[in-house]
Design a protein around this motif. Structure first.
Motif, PDB file in Angstrom:
ATOM      1  N   HIS A   1      -0.215  75.161 -28.166  1.00 47.93           N
ATOM      2  CA  HIS A   1      -1.341  75.965 -28.660  1.00 47.93           C
ATOM      3  C   HIS A   1      -2.539  75.815 -27.715  1.00 47.93           C
ATOM      4  O   HIS A   1      -3.154  76.815 -27.317  1.00 47.93           O
ATOM      5  N   GLU A   2      -2.861  74.576 -27.337  1.00 48.85           N
ATOM      6  CA  GLU A   2      -4.004  74.353 -26.439  1.00 48.85           C
ATOM      7  C   GLU A   2      -3.750  74.989 -25.072  1.00 48.85           C
ATOM      8  O   GLU A   2      -4.662  75.550 -24.455  1.00 48.85           O
TER       9      GLU A   2
ATOM     10  N   HIS B   1      -4.692  78.543 -25.076  1.00 49.25           N
ATOM     11  CA  HIS B   1      -6.120  78.773 -24.798  1.00 49.25           C
ATOM     12  C   HIS B   1      -6.366  78.776 -23.292  1.00 49.25           C
ATOM     13  O   HIS B   1      -7.144  79.572 -22.775  1.00 49.25           O
TER      14      HIS B   1
ATOM     15  N   GLU C   1      -7.692  82.213 -31.500  1.00 52.55           N
ATOM     16  CA  GLU C   1      -6.785  81.229 -32.105  1.00 52.55           C
ATOM     17  C   GLU C   1      -5.418  81.855 -32.389  1.00 52.55           C
ATOM     18  O   GLU C   1      -4.385  81.228 -32.177  1.00 52.55           O
TER      19      GLU C   1
ATOM     20  N   HIS D   1     -11.315  79.277 -37.280  1.00 50.61           N
ATOM     21  CA  HIS D   1      -9.864  79.337 -37.186  1.00 50.61           C
ATOM     22  C   HIS D   1      -9.319  80.118 -38.387  1.00 50.61           C
ATOM     23  O   HIS D   1      -9.891  80.056 -39.472  1.00 50.61           O
TER      24      HIS D   1
HETATM   25 ZN   LIG Z   1      -7.151  76.524 -30.933  1.00 51.59          ZN
END
Ligand SMILES: [Zn+2]
Length: 313
Positions: free
Chosen positions: A169-170, A173, A246, A291
């Motif tokens: 997930h990071e 980004h 997100e 989020h």
């Molecule tokens: Zn995030």
């Protein structure tokens, strides 16, 4: 003086927030450590605010007509500079960090980033547990300081598959350049803010005769008030943008891990550990949440269908 007064007014509420975290067993921080963090935060705020306010009034004195645009240019440079030094200067004032000392996880991250055709320079263990019982992870920094930080209490209590889902997930980004895009959005908001401030100051001086000159320091509380009102009004818009990012990072995660099951279990664990509101009302989510609701993130994972690999023909 303004910062002294505003801190004196808000200290009670800050202490209440500290007590609230303890009441629900979310904090490991003692009152002395909390007070020291508050002091450091306030001094850092004092230093930065003094520099920025002096800069703004210097620009108003030098260029009463174009100050708002010129100051905006300088602020963009500062945003980029602050984003770059944040993980090496600002965050270490409050937390300790160590390079991730886990070869298995490092290898998994390298494989994830190779598949993404990118390279994250570092993964750091974020010593969050000495202050909080909550777990967290983030992407921070810009250019040479770009890194993923993972809370120690996440590394300790989550399975390797779950940590990989958080890392993915990071990395999402990172791949989608969300930090740079957010600086862009912040720049647009700041331009609107400076332009409005210029109109307001001219109106207050020329029409209302509240101050003798534009650069009269006495109008600082008016500028602070304007900033507060604008931030409040723009909050839903900025949060909507954050939730969009997100969801994009989540989809990136779904596509790059073998199965979405560890993502779902990590979301449920995080919600439970952090006492997150799993399904806030639409209004609360729309206005306050950066989020998407946990229930929505889990539902998106459950509905995720892996895109078919292109046929070799
Ligand atoms: Zn995030």
């Amino acid at each position: 003086m303004l910062l002294v007064v505003s801190k004196a007014l808000s200290l009670g509420l800050d202490y209440y927030a500290f007590r609230l975290e303890h009441r629900y067993h979310l904090s490991n921080q003692r009152v002395g450590s909390w007070f020291w963090d508050e002091t450091k935060g306030w001094l850092l705020g004092l230093l930065l605010a003094t520099l920025l306010v002096e800069l703004v009034y210097y620009m108003i004195r030098e260029s009463p007509v174009h100050w708002w645009f010129l100051t905006w240019i300088v602020f963009i440079g500062l945003f980029i500079f602050f984003a770059q030094i944040a993980p090496v200067v600002f965050l270490p004032i409050f937390y300790k960090f160590e390079p991730l000392d886990n070869e298995r996880l490092k290898l998994r991250l390298v494989r994830l980033s190779e598949r993404a055709g990118t390279r994250v320079r570092g993964v750091y263990e974020w010593k969050l547990s000495e202050k909080s019982k909550k777990a967290n992870a983030a992407l921070t920094g810009l250019g040479p300081t770009r890194r993923i930080i993972l809370a120690d209490n996440l590394l300790k209590n989550y399975s390797d598959d779950e940590i990989e889902a958080v890392l993915a997930h990071e990395l999402g980004h990172h791949v989608h350049r969300h930090i740079l895009k957010s600086i862009g959005v912040q720049a647009a908001v700041t331009l609107l803010g400076f332009w409005t401030a210029s109109l307001l100051l001219h109106y207050a001086v020329e029409r209302l005769h509240m101050f003798e000159t534009l650069s009269d320091f006495a109008n600082l509380p008016l500028l602070v008030l304007l900033t507060t009102v604008l931030s409040f009004l723009l909050m839903p818009l900025l949060n909507a943008y954050s939730r969009f990012n997100e969801r994009q990072a989540d989809r990136y995660c779904f596509a790059s891990i073998k199965s979405v099951a560890p993502f779902i279990s990590s979301m449920n664990k995080l919600a439970q550990q952090n006492l997150a509101e799993r399904a806030p009302s639409n209004f609360v989510e729309w206005f306050f949440h950066s989020h998407p609701a946990i229930t929505k993130r889990v539902a998106a994972a459950e509905q995720w269908v892996k895109p078919e690999a292109p046929a070799n023909s």
